[in-house]
Design an enzyme around this catalytic site. Sequence first.
Site, PDB file in Angstrom:
ATOM      1  CE  LYS A   1       3.034 -12.155   1.961  1.00 55.69           C
ATOM      2  NZ  LYS A   1       4.516 -11.570   2.357  1.00 55.69           N
TER       3      LYS A   1
ATOM      4  CG  ASP B   1       7.501 -11.758   0.465  1.00 56.73           C
ATOM      5  OD1 ASP B   1       8.563 -12.414   0.904  1.00 56.73           O
ATOM      6  OD2 ASP B   1       6.911 -10.911   1.139  1.00 56.73           O
TER       7      ASP B   1
ATOM      8  CG  HIS C   1       7.683  -4.546   5.278  1.00 56.13           C
ATOM      9  ND1 HIS C   1       7.515  -4.279   6.636  1.00 56.13           N
ATOM     10  CD2 HIS C   1       7.034  -5.653   4.708  1.00 56.13           C
ATOM     11  CE1 HIS C   1       6.531  -5.285   6.923  1.00 56.13           C
ATOM     12  NE2 HIS C   1       6.319  -6.236   5.784  1.00 56.13           N
TER      13      HIS C   1
END
Length: 377
Positions: A177, A206, A308
């Site tokens: 992340k 992400d 996802h």
Amino acid sequence: MNYTPDAIRHVKFSTARLPLATPISDAKVFTGRQKPMTEVAFLFAEITTEQGHEGLGFSYSKRGGGPAQFAHVKEIGETIIGEDPNDIAKLYTKLLWAGASVGRSGVATQALAAIDNALYDLKSKRAGLPLAKFLGAHRDSVRTYNTSGGFLNASIEEVKDRATQSIEEGIGGIKIKVGLPDSKEDLRRVAAVREHIGPDVPLMVDANQQWDRATALRMGRRLEEFDLVWIEEPLDAYDAEGHAQLAAALDTPIATGEMLASVAEHERLIEARACDIIQPDAPRVGGITQFMRLATLADQAGLDLAPHFAMEIHLHLAATYPREPWVEHFDWLDPLFNERLETQGGRMLLPNRPGLGFSLSDQARAWTTETVEFGKA
């Protein structure tokens, strides 16, 4: 042998809350938009037919939304009693119209997804085939990457340790992340992970929708040096124009789509050329029926696919995609099921069990908070 008509005799809906061992945080927490996530809510649909065939499907919600999904199926679930379970497209349309006043996306279709997924599980079990084989597979394994070890609440040393563990467990790629208020810290974390795993291990980042267009472009250019597989959700999920500009400006592929809740919303992404890799979520878009519609559109547009979450469903669907896809590995759902998926050599292996290949565990039953049943048990 002639086909013998069947009918749905009984359906049971249940909602359960899966607690996370450690509260997790992505950029939405560090920018003050959300609180750390401590649990995931699930909606399960268990369908039984007059001939004794059974199907299990699920949908889910992170943070809010779980009770709303359950409330919706309580109102419309009885609609499928007495219907032929093989007529999945017909039943999806019937359920959609039963709840038409609340629309064709979001909670309404996410609730339908549990039913739709259960019907596909039932139909492929009846055929004695894993779902991917029933739909028509292109492969028996799919490239897989790990996300659950790369959240921002973890120190960079923890992220590196988890990356090592994932690779040793046969997982092929690592996603971490980004999107912190301090972009320099983002770059430090990415550089540390890239150095740790080496140049040959696939690495993704992400941003969870946290950048504006200028920041996304600037960060995208800075991230080019790390040879990323993709940059995920750099902008607001509905900013198709902004994502298209980034996709055109950067060498690193852009991935997005997980937060969209209908095929129509994904169509806008596709038409705008807003991503290189599309990331639909079957439980969010309405189930397998809608996912397969979307996959056809994505393939026609030449897009790569990386569904996802919900690997228990998405492994099968990714195996049917003509282009080599990625599947996201999360072990969060393991306590809910009696079975496990296997990873080897950077790939997730298609199970040989019929249907989706999963049954609910005693722990899932223990975490159940509400149930409702229709038809004859």
